[in-house]
Design a protein around this motif. Structure first.
Motif, PDB file in Angstrom:
ATOM      1  N   LEU A  41     -20.986 -18.436   4.592  1.00  0.00           N
ATOM      2  CA  LEU A  41     -19.819 -18.622   5.450  1.00  0.00           C
ATOM      3  C   LEU A  41     -19.171 -19.974   5.210  1.00  0.00           C
ATOM      4  O   LEU A  41     -17.935 -20.074   5.121  1.00  0.00           O
ATOM      5  N   LEU A  42     -19.964 -21.031   5.089  1.00  0.00           N
ATOM      6  CA  LEU A  42     -19.401 -22.358   4.851  1.00  0.00           C
ATOM      7  C   LEU A  42     -18.634 -22.410   3.530  1.00  0.00           C
ATOM      8  O   LEU A  42     -17.563 -23.035   3.440  1.00  0.00           O
ATOM      9  N   GLU A  43     -19.158 -21.762   2.491  1.00  0.00           N
ATOM     10  CA  GLU A  43     -18.463 -21.742   1.202  1.00  0.00           C
ATOM     11  C   GLU A  43     -17.147 -20.970   1.299  1.00  0.00           C
ATOM     12  O   GLU A  43     -16.130 -21.377   0.710  1.00  0.00           O
ATOM     13  N   LYS A  44     -17.146 -19.867   2.035  1.00  0.00           N
ATOM     14  CA  LYS A  44     -15.910 -19.106   2.222  1.00  0.00           C
ATOM     15  C   LYS A  44     -14.861 -19.963   2.943  1.00  0.00           C
ATOM     16  O   LYS A  44     -13.676 -19.931   2.597  1.00  0.00           O
ATOM     17  N   LEU A  45     -15.303 -20.711   3.942  1.00  0.00           N
ATOM     18  CA  LEU A  45     -14.384 -21.573   4.681  1.00  0.00           C
ATOM     19  C   LEU A  45     -13.808 -22.657   3.775  1.00  0.00           C
ATOM     20  O   LEU A  45     -12.602 -22.940   3.809  1.00  0.00           O
ATOM     21  N   GLU A  46     -14.668 -23.267   2.969  1.00  0.00           N
ATOM     22  CA  GLU A  46     -14.205 -24.310   2.049  1.00  0.00           C
ATOM     23  C   GLU A  46     -13.183 -23.766   1.064  1.00  0.00           C
ATOM     24  O   GLU A  46     -12.184 -24.424   0.741  1.00  0.00           O
ATOM     25  N   GLU A  47     -13.434 -22.555   0.566  1.00  0.00           N
ATOM     26  CA  GLU A  47     -12.506 -21.938  -0.384  1.00  0.00           C
ATOM     27  C   GLU A  47     -11.120 -21.755   0.226  1.00  0.00           C
ATOM     28  O   GLU A  47     -10.107 -21.755  -0.480  1.00  0.00           O
ATOM     29  N   ARG A  48     -11.090 -21.592   1.546  1.00  0.00           N
ATOM     30  CA  ARG A  48      -9.812 -21.422   2.240  1.00  0.00           C
ATOM     31  C   ARG A  48      -9.224 -22.746   2.708  1.00  0.00           C
ATOM     32  O   ARG A  48      -8.199 -22.772   3.392  1.00  0.00           O
ATOM     33  N   GLY A  49      -9.883 -23.846   2.368  1.00  0.00           N
ATOM     34  CA  GLY A  49      -9.401 -25.147   2.812  1.00  0.00           C
ATOM     35  C   GLY A  49      -9.716 -25.438   4.262  1.00  0.00           C
ATOM     36  O   GLY A  49      -9.091 -26.313   4.881  1.00  0.00           O
ATOM     37  N   LEU A  50     -10.690 -24.726   4.819  1.00  0.00           N
ATOM     38  CA  LEU A  50     -11.122 -24.938   6.197  1.00  0.00           C
ATOM     39  C   LEU A  50     -12.437 -25.702   6.172  1.00  0.00           C
ATOM     40  O   LEU A  50     -13.460 -25.174   5.736  1.00  0.00           O
ATOM     41  N   HIS A  51     -12.403 -26.932   6.636  1.00  0.00           N
ATOM     42  CA  HIS A  51     -13.553 -27.816   6.473  1.00  0.00           C
ATOM     43  C   HIS A  51     -14.333 -27.919   7.779  1.00  0.00           C
ATOM     44  O   HIS A  51     -13.922 -28.622   8.711  1.00  0.00           O
TER      45      HIS A  51
END
Length: 437
Positions: free
Chosen positions: A158-168
């Protein structure tokens, strides 16, 4: 997954916190007009109510979300039956977990988080799956598997998916709950079979957006004497006991210049959802659930900051009190939801200005395989609760609330074949204006 009674219902669409299409199709023109007036007055959550209403009262905006990630199968299923069948039951459950395709579901959850942009997120059923081959379960009963199962680290996915979307977002705090290792039957294409050990570790987690400062982390488990336990007779006088641990994770968060205490939990399942009514364990499970809620309430009782409790309480507002005349315990069992309400917690859904779009706010549960065509959410057991007492006041004060259930709309399914709901639970996202004194 925790097995629960499901009722097929026809659902209406609801509005997300930051959705551009701020109004969907509604059945009543009056409701559309009401929503339009609310949006004009409150600015689609982007504009706060007056920051200072008086010399002594200020309203502070905070956006939170609760979401049960769902492992992908009934996690209690392998524990129901004789030890000789355990490897087969574990294998069947693991197959369901893989078929539930958490990476694809995490994509949808990322879309939802991008839509709502919560300051803090309480996650439950955050699983880490590991394995060991060959199995040494019947040799030492150790919980020691370290080889990660492919796509078995739900938090990092989930954290990697968020990072990919620019959501930190970062992990503000985490508590480890159940950690169990069981034998699993594995077969290859040539039908050669052997045993491997599958280790399943559960966590509750609080995520904070990168601009939110957190401190005073707390992570603890409910005592074993109020936790479900499952025992297996391995013969030779050896008994295996598995404790289904649940926990509390909490932080102090600085959000837009104001401090809040945020707590996240996942209480044990109600007895009626696990055992037949005549089974003594049903009453015991409900007593444990009530005791866990009481423990959390007591833990937060001396907190002077505004308190926000999020999580899967496994308790619906309609759950009845079980009187002492029926419990045989010498005391009544008060379900968690009612305990929180009796202890000055406000249920944000009750004052939700968007409730007309989804009057009941049901969050549980989709089918175990997540493939049901229409939403089957029929109970409200996931909550955002607020305690904001002024001095010794027995009630809490809460400003405007805008809350939605996420993961209950057709658009929230994965693009896989077949389409899957993101979890067996709907999430709850809430933008709140909490007064401080």
């Amino acid at each position: 997954m925790e097995a629960k009674r499901k009722i097929w219902i026809r659902r209406k669409s609801c509005m997300g916190l930051e959705k551009q299409d701020s109004i969907r199709r509604r059945d009543m023109a009056g409701k559309v007009l009401a929503l339009g007036l609310i949006i004009l007055l409150m600015g689609q959550f982007g504009v706060t109510v007056p920051v200072v209403a008086s010399d002594d009262l200020s309203f502070h905006k905070i956006k939170v979300m609760t979401q049960n990630l769902y492992i992908g199968a009934d996690i209690f299923a392998p524990l129901d039956g004789p030890i000789t069948e355990l490897p087969f039951r574990v294998a069947q459950t693991f197959e369901k977990v893989i078929e539930s395709n958490f990476p694809a579901r995490a994509d949808v959850m990322t879309d939802i988080i991008a839509r709502d942009l919560p300051d803090l997120i309480g996650l439950q059923e955050v699983f880490l799956l590991r394995k060991e081959s060959p199995s040494d379960f019947f040799v030492n009963l150790a919980v020691d598997a370290e080889a990660e199962v492919e796509n078995g680290d739900y938090l990092n996915i989930l954290l990697e998916k968020l990072e990919e979307r620019g959501l930190h977002y970062h992990v503000a705090a985490s508590v480890q709950n159940t950690d169990v290792e069981l034998p699993m039957l594995v077969c290859d294409e040539q039908e050669n079979c052997w045993l491997e050990d599958l280790r399943v570790t559960d966590h509750d987690v609080i995520l904070a957006r990168e601009d939110i400062v957190t401190s005073n982390e707390v992570f603890l488990n409910y005592p074993d004497d109020i936790s479900l336990q499952f025992s297996f007779d391995l013969g030779g006088g050896i008994e295996l006991t598995i404790v289904a641990r649940r926990g509390i994770v909490a932080v102090v968060a600085l959000v837009r210049g104001e401090l809040f205490r945020i707590a996240n939990t996942h209480l044990v399942v109600r007895g009626k959802d696990l055992f037949p009514a005549e089974d003594p364990r049903s009453l015991i499970a409900s007593a444990f659930q009530a005791a866990q809620a009481q423990t959390l309430i007591a833990f937060l009782s001396n907190e002077t900051l505004p308190v926000i409790v999020v999580g899967d309480l496994n308790s619906d507002p309609g759950d009845p009190v079980i009187p002492d005349s029926l419990t045989g315990l010498g005391y009544a069992i008060i379900p968690p939801y009612k305990q929180f309400r009796l202890n000055s917690y406000r249920d944000t859904w009750r004052t939700n200005l968007l409730k007309f779009s989804n009057p009941y706010g049901h969050t549980c549960c989709h089918d175990e395989n997540l493939q049901n065509v229409e939403s089957t959410l029929s109970e409200r057991i996931d909550f955002v609760l607020v305690r904001n007492r002024f001095g010794s006041s027995l009630f809490s004060v809460l400003g405007p609330v805008f809350a939605v259930v996420e993961g209950d709309e057709e658009q929230d399914k994965t693009d896989t074949v077949p389409p899957l709901w993101p979890s067996d639970h709907g999430g709850v996202a809430a933008a709140m204006f909490i007064p401080t004194f």
